[in-house]
Every structure is written in structure tokens, then in C-alpha cells.
Design a protein around this motif. Structure first.
Motif, PDB file in Angstrom:
ATOM      1  N   LYS A  77     -51.131  52.552  24.661  1.00 39.40           N
ATOM      2  CA  LYS A  77     -51.683  52.683  23.322  1.00 39.40           C
ATOM      3  C   LYS A  77     -53.158  52.305  23.288  1.00 39.40           C
ATOM      4  N   GLY A  82     -50.521  56.121  20.228  1.00 39.19           N
ATOM      5  CA  GLY A  82     -50.176  56.710  21.514  1.00 39.19           C
ATOM      6  C   GLY A  82     -50.665  58.115  21.763  1.00 39.19           C
ATOM      7  N   GLU A 103     -47.032  56.646  16.850  1.00 40.80           N
ATOM      8  CA  GLU A 103     -46.437  55.390  17.281  1.00 40.80           C
ATOM      9  C   GLU A 103     -46.132  55.348  18.767  1.00 40.80           C
ATOM     10  N   HIS A 104     -45.821  56.516  19.366  1.00 38.49           N
ATOM     11  CA  HIS A 104     -45.239  56.520  20.707  1.00 38.49           C
ATOM     12  C   HIS A 104     -46.219  56.960  21.789  1.00 38.49           C
ATOM     13  N   THR A 105     -46.091  56.328  22.952  1.00 37.47           N
ATOM     14  CA  THR A 105     -46.729  56.833  24.166  1.00 37.47           C
ATOM     15  C   THR A 105     -45.740  57.758  24.869  1.00 37.47           C
ATOM     16  N   GLY A 106     -46.198  58.411  25.941  1.00 39.48           N
ATOM     17  CA  GLY A 106     -45.324  59.329  26.665  1.00 39.48           C
ATOM     18  C   GLY A 106     -46.126  60.426  27.323  1.00 39.48           C
ATOM     19  N   SER A 120     -41.884  61.152  23.676  1.00 38.83           N
ATOM     20  CA  SER A 120     -41.863  59.814  24.244  1.00 38.83           C
ATOM     21  C   SER A 120     -40.921  59.870  25.441  1.00 38.83           C
ATOM     22  N   ASP A 121     -40.578  58.731  26.004  1.00 42.34           N
ATOM     23  CA  ASP A 121     -39.614  58.712  27.104  1.00 42.34           C
ATOM     24  C   ASP A 121     -38.179  58.883  26.621  1.00 42.34           C
ATOM     25  N   GLU A 123     -37.485  60.740  23.245  1.00 42.87           N
ATOM     26  CA  GLU A 123     -37.343  61.762  22.209  1.00 42.87           C
ATOM     27  C   GLU A 123     -38.424  62.829  22.333  1.00 42.87           C
ATOM     28  N   THR A 142     -38.188  64.440  14.086  1.00 43.18           N
ATOM     29  CA  THR A 142     -37.501  64.354  15.367  1.00 43.18           C
ATOM     30  C   THR A 142     -36.826  65.683  15.690  1.00 43.18           C
ATOM     31  N   THR A 145     -33.231  63.925  20.296  1.00 48.37           N
ATOM     32  CA  THR A 145     -33.013  62.500  20.459  1.00 48.37           C
ATOM     33  C   THR A 145     -31.876  62.286  21.456  1.00 48.37           C
ATOM     34  N   ASP A 149     -32.519  56.505  28.521  1.00 43.82           N
ATOM     35  CA  ASP A 149     -33.503  55.435  28.663  1.00 43.82           C
ATOM     36  C   ASP A 149     -33.471  54.978  30.119  1.00 43.82           C
TER      37      ASP A 149
END
Length: 430
Positions: A77, A82, A103-106, A120-121, A123, A142, A145, A149
Motif C-alpha cells: 500500500k 493498493g 483497499e486491496h493490494t494484489g 486481490s489474493d 477476490e 465483487t 470470491t 487463501d
């Protein structure tokens, strides 16, 4: 099978001011563009590299909007967000407006039908992109999903076909599905349970919200260790990927492999993928020197035995081992010379596990295509991202190429995972 080549290397250090004729800008007009050329990169004759942005943050994949705005997926981030958005407001070829959001990194990022898709990792989601806004003004929706993980090979890269389908890479969370991971002599699990939800490509609808992998996903292909480099070739309507091959043949199986073989094997495999294909991980790997798929040592192989490996699909091309292919792009632009049209660019992030040999990769390669298949040998297109002659470990590299995208004028954009530089490669013919 592999031929490494440089064509017309541009030498020099630092930056210099040059002027070139640009392709049509977003208004459709031709203009003279003055830019700072990055002379560290080694490119074929007639190409020049523009530093569009520096130090944006460790980047993964990138995508370019029709108006020239650039979007970068980040692995860490920046300013609490992200994803990075870059805009050139004055037409000088350099991004002078940078904003962060999300909000998300990826890893995954792409623009489709007015939406910015992002992964992301865990979604895949998307943002509606208003026509003139640099960043989205609404919350993410979304799309997929329930993705696994996992700590290893967690990147969920993706691509789209021409019929409204989304394809998501779910990597195998191990080296070779051993009973005891990365342990010398430990046999492979048979059958490998990771193949149930991982080590393959899953197909979803590109527009349906809240799809769950296990309920709504279709396993399009299996036996793929990790395909961060994934692209739909629109010119032939087919899915392609370049796989990260397995590691540590000599460390885990010293009776069969020496350090030199460990550095070179196995190939990074280039796949043409049809629905239902099985490419044989973890039971097999492709040996580019023998030009055949062989049985993995975890499943009784000795480096030569074929056995059940004969049941799996072969790659359409084999790159050197451990170069770490992290993006694939079929070039559909018109700025580059004819030889590049409809061919494939591959961004190699670079190896970590060739010691005591030097590390390799850290470049962008080009592979010509004729229809669905390669029509020649690969060649190095862009090199010297690392900035050093000898790479003993990845930490030696100043930059590592990560993502690829084609701009609206046909330029090639490349992202960097170390500091977050972005390069634009233009063809000027001089």
C-alpha cells in the motif's frame, strides 16, 4: 530450443533530452513529443524508452485507459491504498498526477466496458469508471470470491475473452505437492489434493456479481503450477499462459540432478490452453534440452523416464528455467514494425534459485507468432532493468520487469516491482 538475442543495443547512462514523432494522441492528432529517454534500458534499434513515472510503489500488473491514464496494481500500500492511477496532464509523456485508491493490494488489473477490474489474493472485483475521473467515485463490486487463501503463489492474475468470460489463475501452493514440502526425498502426494481448487485456470462470467469459485467457477484447465502470465489472444480467440516451473531439483533429489541441471531445468512452459487441458503439474515437467515431458522425481522419475508424463499436454514453446514469467501480452497495436504484430511479449521477473550460477531473466522477451503457434525463436526485447552485469540474488536488481500493457497509440508499457517505475517503449525508427 532457446535462442537469446539482442538487436541494436542502445548504450549509455543517465537521461538525455530527445525529440521524436509521436503516434496519434488521445485527440487523434500527430504531435512532436519531447521526452526524457531512459538510456539504461537496452532495446532493439529504432526503439526508445520513456520514463513515465518513478517510485510509484512496488507494482504488479498495469492497464491503460483509452485516454492514456495508467493504472497500477501494487503489492504494498501507498498512502494507505493498493492501486495507483497516473495521468499526464500536459502531454510531455511523463505522469504528473498520481493518485492512490482502493483497499486491496494484489496482482491483476484490467479495463473492460467502462469498469476497472482488480484482483486481490482472494477476490476479483471492479470499479465503475466515470468518463473523466482519474479514480473511481463509487465502491467496488465483487465479481469472484471464495478463492483460496495461500502463502505461496497467491497472485490471482486474470484475463478476458471476447465472449464475456473471465479467466483467473489459481496457483498451486507448493513446489511439487510433496508430502513434506521442499524436503529432500519426500514423495509427492498422489493424487495431489491441491489440484481440486488450485494449480489451474478457472472460468467465470465477467459481469455476474458475487460468484463463488466452488459454486460458480468452471475449472478450465488444470496441472498448471502458477500462471501469473496470462492473456487471451483475440486474434485467434484462444487462451495462453506462461508457467512458473518447479524448483530445487538438485537440492531435493541430488542422486538425479547436479547444480548445473538445477539452474537450467525445468523449462518455463508456454501453453496454448483449451477447455479441459491438463498440463501435468506436479506429476511431470518439461525438459527443454530433451524436448519432452518427463516424470517428476517426487513421482518416481529420474530425469529421463516419461511414464505417466506422456498423458499430459506439451507446451507450445519452452523458455529457460527459473526466469519467472510474470506477464504475457499479445501485441495488437500498430505502432511497432510488422514483425511484432500479433506476437507475444513476456515479462520475466528474474530468478532466485540458480545459485551458484548467476541469476537470469530480468528482461522482456518477444516471441513471433503465426496464427496460434510461435513462428520463430524468442529474442530479448528489453534488457538491463537490473542495472548490474552480474546478478547473484534478486536484491541486486535495481528494477525487475513485472507487468505489460499496450497504450492507445500502440506503445508498450512496462511496470517495475522494485520501486514502481513505469516505462513506455516507443518506436521512432531512429
Amino acid at each position: 530450443m532457446h535462442k537469446s538475442a539482442h538487436i541494436g543495443i542502445i548504450l549509455g547512462i543517465g537521461l538525455m533530452l530527445v525529440s521524436c514523432t509521436a503516434e496519434p494522441d488521445t485527440a487523434g492528432n500527430r504531435s512532436e513529443l519531447a521526452f526524457e529517454q531512459d538510456t539504461q534500458l537496452q532495446l532493439p534499434e529504432g526503439f526508445q524508452a520513456v520514463v513515465v513515472a518513478e517510485d510509484v510503489g512496488p507494482a504488479r500488473h498495469l492497464t491503460i485507459r483509452d485516454n492514456g491514464d495508467i493504472y497500477l496494481a501494487l503489492s504494498e500500500k501507498q498512502d494507505g491504498a493498493g492501486t495507483a492511477a497516473l495521468r499526464d496532464t500536459n502531454g510531455d509523456g511523463v505522469a504528473d498526477e498520481i493518485k492512490y485508491f482502493g483497499e486491496h493490494t494484489g496482482t491483476g488489473i484490467a479495463i473492460r466496458d467502462g469498469y476497472l477490474y482488480r484482483s486481490s489474493d482472494l477476490e476479483v472485483f471492479r470499479y465503475e469508471m466515470p468518463e473523466k475521473n482519474l479514480i473511481p467515485s463509487s465502491e467496488a463490486e465483487t465479481i469472484v470470491t471464495g478463492l483460496p487463501d495461500q502463502n505461496t503463489h497467491a497472485a490471482k492474475s486474470f484475463t478476458f475473452d471476447n465472449s464475456g468470460n473471465l479467466y483467473v489463475n489459481v496457483g498451486g501452493p507448493s513446489n511439487a505437492c510433496q508430502e513434506e514440502g521442499r524436503t529432500p526425498g519426500s514423495p509427492g502426494q498422489d493424487p495431489c489434493p491441491q489440484l481440486e481448487r488450485q494449480a489451474g485456470i478457472w472460468q467465470f462470467s465477467a459481469d455476474q456479481l458475487a460468484q463463488d469459485q466452488q459454486k460458480d467457477g468452471h475449472r478450465y484447465a488444470t496441472g498448471i503450477r502458477n500462471a501469473v502470465a496470462l492473456d487471451w489472444n483475440s486474434s485467434v480467440n484462444k487462451l495462453y499462459a506462461v508457467q512458473h516451473g518447479r524448483d530445487q531439483l538438485s537440492a531435493l533429489w541430488p542422486d538425479f540432478f547436479d547444480e548445473e541441471e538445477n539452474a537450467e531445468l525445468p523449462a518455463e512452459e508456454f501453453f496454448a490452453i483449451d477447455d479441459g487441458d491438463n498440463f501435468g503439474w506436479p506429476y511431470s515437467y518439461y525438459d527443454q534440452f530433451q524436448e519432452k515431458r518427463v516424470l517428476a522425481p517426487e513421482y518416481g522419475g529420474d530425469g529421463e523416464e516419461v511414464g505417466q508424463a506422456d498423458n499430459f499436454e506439451d507446451p507450445i514453446y519452452a523458455f529457460p528455467g527459473h526466469w519467472a514469467p510474470n506477464d504475457l501480452l499479445f501485441y495488437n497495436g500498430e505502432q511497432f514494425p510488422e514483425k511484432y504484430r500479433k506476437g507475444a511479449f513476456v515479462a520475466f521477473h528474474g530468478s532466485w534459485n540458480r545459485a551458484p550460477e548467476t541469476q537470469e531473466g530480468y528482461r522482456v522477451s518477444f516471441l513471433p507468432f503465426d496464427g496460434e503457434a510461435p513462428s520463430g525463436e524468442d529474442e530479448t526485447f528489453a534488457n538491463n532493468f537490473a542495472g548490474v552485469d552480474t546478478i547473484k540474488s534478486p536484491g541486486d536488481a535495481e528494477h525487475r520487469p513485472m507487468g505489460l500493457a499496450t497504450g492507445p497509440d500502440g506503445s508498450l508499457y512496462i511496470s517495475d516491482s522494485v520501486e514502481g517505475n513505469v516505462w513506455r517503449i516507443v518506436y521512432t525508427g531512429n
